[in-house]
Enzyme design. Structure first.
Site, PDB file in Angstrom:
ATOM      1  CG  ASP A 164      67.316 151.563 -11.719  1.00  0.00           C
ATOM      2  OD1 ASP A 164      66.114 151.784 -11.943  1.00  0.00           O
ATOM      3  OD2 ASP A 164      68.197 151.565 -12.615  1.00  0.00           O
ATOM      4  N   GLY A 174      57.749 158.586 -19.524  1.00  0.00           N
ATOM      5  CA  GLY A 174      59.110 158.048 -19.544  1.00  0.00           C
ATOM      6  C   GLY A 174      59.203 156.602 -19.103  1.00  0.00           C
ATOM      7  CG  HIS A 200      56.216 144.183 -14.165  1.00  0.00           C
ATOM      8  ND1 HIS A 200      56.092 142.804 -14.237  1.00  0.00           N
ATOM      9  CD2 HIS A 200      55.983 144.515 -12.877  1.00  0.00           C
ATOM     10  CE1 HIS A 200      55.794 142.330 -13.021  1.00  0.00           C
ATOM     11  NE2 HIS A 200      55.729 143.356 -12.181  1.00  0.00           N
ATOM     12  CG  HIS A 207      58.902 150.179 -12.673  1.00  0.00           C
ATOM     13  ND1 HIS A 207      58.348 149.848 -13.888  1.00  0.00           N
ATOM     14  CD2 HIS A 207      59.701 151.252 -12.916  1.00  0.00           C
ATOM     15  CE1 HIS A 207      58.795 150.680 -14.827  1.00  0.00           C
ATOM     16  NE2 HIS A 207      59.613 151.550 -14.253  1.00  0.00           N
TER      17      HIS A 207
END
Ligand code: 5GP
Ligand code: ZN
Length: 113
Positions: free
Chosen positions: A29, A92, A97, A99
């Protein structure tokens, strides 16, 4: 398609890859919330967990297998970790896409805010 994570899968946007196979892609991330913060995504564009069907659901099982493998490789299997899917506005979700966040390397708070 104008999707950030589809572009990351195609290499059009750079990412720090940790794992890839024919079905999934995993990368660090960009804004880590824990010492280990990896995103695991299906290569097929699935907008969210809420868009899952019986047909594309098997990739989720595969993703959890990849989670276990990466948790071992990244050294968080023993200490423990959390897998998170944020779905929709209240959940949130900011990237549309599907994940899964793999978070570990510190004690995590519960419940979430
Ligand atoms: P969400 O909020 O949708 O559950 O998670 C989206 C995640 O994607 C966030 O944790 C955010 O930091 C991460 N992210 C957003 N843009 C990028 C990017 O360009 N590269 C990487 N590696 N992560 C990103
Ligand atoms: Zn996509």
């Amino acid at each position: 398609m104008d999707c950030l994570f589809c572009k990351i899968i195609k290499g059009e946007i750079p990412s720090n890859k940790v794992y890839e196979d024919e079905k999934v892609y995993a990368f660090h991330d960009i804004s880590p919330a824990a010492p280990v913060h990896v995103l695991i995504i299906p290569k097929d564009h699935i907008p969210s967990a809420n868009a899952l069907t019986e047909e594309n659901a098997p990739v989720v099982g595969h993703i959890f297998h990849v989670v276990a493998k990466l948790a071992n490789e990244l050294g968080i299997a023993e200490g423990g970790y959390r897998v998170v899917n944020n779905c929709g506005e209240d959940g949130g979700q900011t990237v549309q896409h599907l994940h899964f966040h793999l978070l570990g390397g510190r004690s995590l708070n519960w419940p979430p805010g």
